[in-house]
Scaffold this active site. Structure first.
Site, PDB file in Angstrom:
ATOM      1  N   GLU A 227     -12.371   3.521   5.638  1.00 39.87           N
ATOM      2  CA  GLU A 227     -10.737   3.185   5.463  1.00 39.87           C
ATOM      3  C   GLU A 227      -9.819   4.495   5.141  1.00 39.87           C
ATOM      4  O   GLU A 227     -10.016   4.540   3.925  1.00 39.87           O
ATOM      5  CB  GLU A 227     -10.569   1.893   4.882  1.00 39.87           C
ATOM      6  CG  GLU A 227      -9.498   1.154   5.167  1.00 39.87           C
ATOM      7  CD  GLU A 227      -8.100   1.830   4.206  1.00 39.87           C
ATOM      8  OE1 GLU A 227      -7.332   2.705   4.827  1.00 39.87           O
ATOM      9  OE2 GLU A 227      -8.063   1.450   3.104  1.00 39.87           O
ATOM     10  N   CYS A 261      -2.195   2.920   2.120  1.00 45.17           N
ATOM     11  CA  CYS A 261      -2.260   3.454   3.432  1.00 45.17           C
ATOM     12  C   CYS A 261      -1.609   2.551   4.510  1.00 45.17           C
ATOM     13  O   CYS A 261      -1.316   2.906   5.512  1.00 45.17           O
ATOM     14  CB  CYS A 261      -3.760   3.256   3.777  1.00 45.17           C
ATOM     15  SG  CYS A 261      -4.603   1.780   3.105  1.00 45.17           S
TER      16      CYS A 261
END
Length: 452
Positions: A227, A261
């Protein structure tokens, strides 16, 4: 030695000793031994441990939150919410995990068969500082439910958090070796990935870190979930509720001081409502209060470090040199701590290097789009594909956005956020694999087929 630095004051905090090579070996060996026993436990034992860990997070909520405030600067209210979310995540897998692992029967031309999920072994997690508890729980809760065991290499700046998580797991009654914190630096990760006793790796972090881990895992032929970064679009169309969209856009950009993010980083606004949206959004961003993260009135604390602030300031300056305009904010605030003001950039050249990067701070880039085709093209014109948020009340537009935006996740008329139930992850240079939901549980398991 690791020493925590409070980004709100610049003062040094608690220090933690780095593990020696012998100490790392002891922990890896303990994990391998623990797996042999833990893999054979029934679901009731696993869910009981998950529930007990959740209880520990709840009982120590204030102390855990304050550690995060001191180590990476997030506000106390957001730190408390993160700890609460962790407890919810553990309880989610305690409640839903057994059903996710239920065997499935099928029939072939030669007779009946069964597909079942089995654990595979010790999993190494390499985790970042920005959501220091929740990022770990996203790996740890499904690891325990699966019958695997976990080893954590946390960011150097949040070793207090890492130690506290291990403390919660031990206090909940976890057998020795089911979860262990490895206080080591990044240069030790390669050797761990190569170790035959570690069977899989999950990483949340930068592109660079992801490439290094993926390369090492590839050489060792091991499963890896990545990720990585994101430059999420926030698209606003004329049919949207502009007041709601603008207010949400502020929160979506400055949450965690812009260090997420899945923060909305690029506001892409249809030309018909561009001026109206920019005015409402700018007013909201100008009202953001940066200050002491322990104060309830504070909207955002400092960035995680002086280095991180400098990186964002450098990105702003590079955009300005290429013709982008800083409407307001985007400045280092005077005094102690890694504080900066929320800001808005416009007229950013879409092909500029920084416009193609992830900006990890409270600075929004606002772009104009002539129509839905231009909005989708601009949304996809970055190397990332993590999340997105689209604002429209037109069903046809919604269908196009859902089908054509290149992202692992899309939120419609709301801010994108993670939750235990929803699969989390991206495409393109944002990584591969998924966390959370049943998919996160199954990532590091053996789907065994039995026929006959």
């Amino acid at each position: 030695m690791f020493t925590s630095i409070n980004p709100a004051t610049g003062a040094a905090g608690e220090s933690f000793a780095e593990l020696t090579a012998d100490e790392v070996e002891t922990r890896v060996a303990r994990a391998a031994t623990a797996y042999k026993t833990w893999r054979a436990t029934d679901y009731e034992t696993r869910t009981a441990l998950l529930s007990a860990i959740a209880d520990q997070f709840d009982a120590n909520r204030q102390r855990l939150a304050e550690i995060a405030v001191r180590e990476m600067g997030k506000t106390l209210k957001s730190s408390l919410a993160e700890v609460e979310k962790c407890a919810i995540g553990f309880r989610y897998y305690a409640q839903e995990g057994p059903g996710m692992l239920a065997a499935r029967d099928f029939t072939t031309a030669t007779g009946p068969g069964t597909a079942r999920w089995l654990p595979i072994g010790p999993v190494l997690a390499v985790m970042p500082w920005n959501f220091p508890y929740w990022q770990v729980v996203r790996f740890l809760a499904p690891t325990i439910m699966a019958g695997n065991v976990g080893l954590l290499k946390h960011a150097s700046s949040v070793q207090g958090v890492a130690a506290a998580i291990e403390e919660m797991v031990i206090a909940a009654g976890a057998p020795a070796g089911v979860f262990q914190n490895l206080a080591i630096k990044s240069d030790k990760v390669g050797a761990l990935i190569a170790d035959d006793r570690i069977v899989a790796i999950t990483l949340t972090g930068s592109e660079g870190a992801g490439m290094k881990v993926a390369e090492a895992a590839g050489r060792a032929l091991k499963k890896v979930v990545l990720e990585l970064g994101g430059s999420d679009p926030f698209i606003v169309m004329p049919s949207a509720d502009l007041d709601h969209a603008a207010k949400t856009a502020v929160t979506a950009r400055i949450q965690n001081t812009g260090q997420s993010c899945i923060c909305a980083k690029r506001m892409i606004v249809h030309t018909d409502v561009y001026d109206a949206f920019l005015g409402k959004f700018s007013a909201g961003m100008q009202a953001v209060k940066a200050g002491d993260p322990m104060e309830s009135a504070t909207d955002m604390g400092p960035l995680s470090s002086e280095e991180q602030r400098r990186t964002v300031l450098d990105q702003i300056e590079m955009i300005r040199k290429e013709g982008g305009k800083l409407l307001f904010g985007g400045e280092a605030l005077p005094g102690k701590g890694a504080y900066m003001s929320a800001g808005v950039l416009v007229d950013v050249p879409t092909d500029h290097a920084v416009a193609q990067e992830e900006m990890f701070g409270p600075i929004a880039m606002v772009f104009r789009a002539d129509d839905i085709d231009a909005a989708i093209a601009l949304a996809n014109d970055v190397p990332f594909g993590l999340g997105s948020s689209v604002w429209t009340n037109d069903p046809a537009e919604r269908e196009r956005f859902e089908r054509e935006i290149e992202a692992g996740m899309t939120a419609v008329n709301q801010m994108l956020a993670s939750s235990p139930e929803a699969p989390f992850g991206g495409i393109k240079r944002s990584g591969h694999g998924r966390e959370l939901g049943p998919y996160g549980l199954h990532e590091f398991m053996n789907l065994q087929t039995i026929v006959g």
